[in-house]
Write a protein that holds these residues in place. Structure first.
Motif: not given
Length: 356
Positions: A197-199, A277-281, A332-337, A343-346
């Motif tokens: 995440g974050g790239d 990735v698309q399915t997981a998101m 990425y899915d949680q970030w875009r929501r 917090s996601l990284v840690t």
């Protein structure tokens, strides 16, 4: 399962981290800070908006310098001010397609930037270890599909790969000419294709998926049948940190190591990664094959054999390639929501170190 970094080792260690504003550099400085290291960052400003560096904030840094790795004067001062125990060199021009457009700049950053760093490091008194990060693409790839080992011939079919192979040679020269006699241990790490995440870099698969999803566009994929040694950023960094520990103590008998998924795992093509990735998101599987379009040459098959890292460091990927894909997609899915990036990284660092 792989060993994890020793918090007792890292606590209080002064670490000079180049490229700390990049995707992998941000994950590195956040994890090192949680291990108790005093991290000094040196890098250009983030190349993208958004960037993980900006989203996560800079509170984990003891100090930072925003400057070019080729600026020898500024670099030497930052190193002297830090007086590091360990240098972790991640700053680079890391994009294959950009290297075709900017070959001179790519060689200048990746080779002479490394040389400038090594030259400035020669006068440091506390320094015990230097780890230079290169890439899985340093090998002369014959497209045989076999997994490369550390003793294979170096080379490069594109300016990025060639510049990183040249950086390996420059590092070995400085090690043998200057650092070995001083008791400073110098290594190079060759990591596989990193997911996480974050790239937000250009011309990278998962960021391209996220951008296409946000824009409501169909994703273009250049080489959907190409295979790469996919691994999560935390697995890769875990290898780097363990290598730094071993270099610092002088306990590692090798000077270059591969970090990637086990060759026993089935290789996953680019198109399958994209669909996963698309399915997981929660997205529709919408991408189109643009492999027939005119484009610079990229290798079709690439694999690494990390057996030496397993033997020397007791390192191996803790996450399967499928899990690495899932962890990146969920970030990425949680970030875009609306979830907080830091917090996601840690949270993923905590899950990874607990073996979740």
């Amino acid at each position: 399962m792989s060993r994890l970094p020793d918090q007792r080792f890292w606590s209080g260690k002064r670490v000079f981290l180049t490229g700390h504003t990049g995707f992998k550099g941000t994950w590195a400085r956040l994890w090192l800070s949680r291990l108790g290291a005093e991290v000094t960052g040196y890098a250009l400003s983030p190349a993208t908006v958004p960037s993980l560096h900006q989203l996560a904030g800079s509170t984990s840094l003891a100090a930072e310098t925003i400057a070019d790795i080729r600026d020898g004067t500024t670099l030497a001062k930052a190193l002297d001010d830090c007086n590091p125990d360990i240098i972790l060199h991640m700053a680079a021009q890391p994009l294959v397609r950009r290297s075709y457009l900017e070959p001179v700049d790519t060689f200048d950053v990746n080779v002479m930037g490394t040389v400038r760093l090594l030259e400035a490091a020669r006068s440091l008194e506390a320094l015990k270890a230097i780890l230079v990060i290169t890439t899985d693409k340093v090998y002369s790839n014959d497209e045989s599909g076999r997994h490369f080992v550390e003793t294979d011939r170096l080379g490069g079919h594109d300016p990025y790969s060639g510049s990183k192979a040249a950086a390996e040679i420059a590092t070995a020269t400085y090690r043998d000419s200057f650092f070995r006699s001083k008791g400073v241990h110098v290594g190079t790490a060759r990591g596989g294709n990193v997911l996480g995440g974050g790239d937000f870099s250009e011309d990278r698969l998962v960021p391209d998926i996220v951008r296409a999803a946000i824009a409501g566009k169909i994703l273009d994929i250049r080489s959907p049948l190409a295979t790469r040694p996919w691994q999560h950023v935390l697995d890769c960094l875990n290898g780097y940190f363990l290598f730094c520990e071993a270099l610092h103590s002088g306990a590692v008998p090798v000077e270059s190591l591969n970090f990637g998924p086990s060759p026993d795992e089935a290789q996953i093509p680019v198109g399958v990664v994209a669909s996963s990735v698309q399915t997981a998101m929660g997205l529709g599987q919408t991408w189109q094959d643009t492999s027939a379009a005119d484009k610079p040459r990229e290798m079709h098959a690439l694999g690494l054999d990390p057996a030496e890292a397993s033997r020397c460091l007791s390192w191996r990927a803790r996450l399967s390639q499928a899990d690495a894909i899932d962890w990146a997609a969920r970030w990425y899915d949680q970030w875009r929501r609306g979830e907080d990036a830091l917090s996601l990284v840690t949270g993923q660092i905590d899950a990874f170190t607990k073996g979740a």
